[in-house]
Design a protein around this motif. Sequence first.
Motif, short mmCIF file in Angstrom:
data_model
loop_
_atom_site.label_atom_id
_atom_site.label_comp_id
_atom_site.label_asym_id
_atom_site.label_seq_id
_atom_site.Cartn_x
_atom_site.Cartn_y
_atom_site.Cartn_z
N GLY A 6 51.63 20.13 14.37
CA GLY A 6 52.26 21.49 14.24
C GLY A 6 51.08 22.46 14.22
O GLY A 6 51.50 23.74 13.56
N ALA A 7 49.97 22.20 14.67
CA ALA A 7 48.73 23.08 14.18
C ALA A 7 48.96 24.54 15.07
O ALA A 7 49.34 24.44 16.17
CB ALA A 7 47.41 22.64 14.57
N ASP A 8 48.66 25.52 14.31
CA ASP A 8 48.77 27.02 14.86
C ASP A 8 50.19 27.30 15.64
O ASP A 8 50.03 28.03 16.61
CB ASP A 8 47.67 27.08 16.00
CG ASP A 8 46.25 26.75 15.29
OD1 ASP A 8 45.71 27.53 14.25
OD2 ASP A 8 45.60 26.00 15.72
N TYR A 9 51.20 26.73 15.13
CA TYR A 9 52.41 27.09 15.74
C TYR A 9 52.76 28.64 15.54
O TYR A 9 53.52 28.92 16.58
CB TYR A 9 53.51 25.93 15.05
CG TYR A 9 53.78 24.71 15.91
CD1 TYR A 9 52.76 24.30 16.83
CD2 TYR A 9 55.03 24.16 15.76
CE1 TYR A 9 52.97 23.09 17.59
CE2 TYR A 9 55.43 23.18 16.70
CZ TYR A 9 54.38 22.86 17.36
OH TYR A 9 54.57 21.48 18.06
N GLU A 10 52.39 29.26 14.85
CA GLU A 10 52.81 30.66 14.71
C GLU A 10 52.36 31.45 16.10
O GLU A 10 52.99 32.26 16.53
CB GLU A 10 52.09 31.33 13.63
CG GLU A 10 50.81 31.39 13.59
CD GLU A 10 49.98 30.21 13.12
OE1 GLU A 10 48.72 30.05 13.43
OE2 GLU A 10 50.50 29.23 12.60
N GLY A 39 44.51 23.62 23.25
CA GLY A 39 43.73 24.38 23.82
C GLY A 39 42.88 25.24 22.73
O GLY A 39 41.84 25.62 22.87
N LEU A 40 43.45 25.75 21.50
CA LEU A 40 42.77 26.36 20.57
C LEU A 40 41.74 25.81 19.89
O LEU A 40 40.93 26.02 19.45
CB LEU A 40 43.85 26.91 19.33
CG LEU A 40 45.14 27.85 19.93
CD1 LEU A 40 45.89 28.08 19.03
CD2 LEU A 40 44.31 29.32 20.30
N ARG A 41 41.82 24.40 19.99
CA ARG A 41 40.91 23.44 19.53
C ARG A 41 39.90 22.99 20.35
O ARG A 41 38.97 21.97 20.24
CB ARG A 41 41.64 22.15 18.72
CG ARG A 41 42.68 22.62 17.67
CD ARG A 41 43.01 21.35 16.81
NE ARG A 41 43.77 20.47 17.79
CZ ARG A 41 45.00 20.42 17.91
NH1 ARG A 41 45.90 21.58 17.83
NH2 ARG A 41 45.67 19.41 19.02
#
Length: 270
Positions: free
Chosen positions: A238-242, A200-202
Amino acid sequence: MLTDYHNHLERGTLTLEYLKQFTKVAQQKEIEEFGISEHAYHFYQTKDILSNPWVEERRYYDMAEYYQLFQQAWNEDINVKMSIEMDYTPGKHAEMKKFIDAYPFDYVIGSIHWVGDFGIDLAEFRKEWDRRDTNEVYTKYFDQVVTLAESNMFDIIGHLDLVKIFKYVPKDEEFLLEQYERAASALANSKTCVEISTAGLRKPVGELYPDKRLLKLCHDKGVPIVLSSDAHVPEHVGADYEQAVKLAKEVGYKTIMTFNRGERSEVELG
């Protein structure tokens, strides 16, 4: 531990060489549990489950070819889980179950992309949102979330509130929270885990799936989670996993689920 169970090869090829580009990124990001979950509608074997003009233009895989890819990977000791992302289709429970039972999936993701003939997350259908009543679309969408959970066929529900993708959200917060409540309650009575998805961030909505309030309801009702990126290209694994881990911990999660041939295990969240 970290998982990334929702990933797609569809923009490349069903080849070991392309798969390795994904597993390499997962390894670099210390994601111990990684899986490919191609869209079921791409496969000839699902024609009796979901069929419409948009889908038929994109049906070009055979499950034998897909399964063979995983066997090649496993023969080379590549740690990858075999999954499918199936469009939950009301009225097709028998057909969905027959397909799911026919293959040795490690887990199965059920997702909702269609409300009737309306592809809610597709750019081609975006203007349709302006012609429809948002509350009605949300009601029908969450009706499917409930029956997906009640079917108990799926290990994970994909991007639980995908319906918000283009920022069409009911103005009545009470109505929205009612949809969240019935979704979380249905999931709590099923075997279905919820993924925290960074996809969703993308997207235009620019936020994680699901909404923090919805995830909190899921946590409070005991619904387990996994982490997913919904990567369609290797660099998004694994994008934006933090941000995903932060959200999980903020609402109270301390563990995530892992899967192996349909059996699940609870492990500490990384």
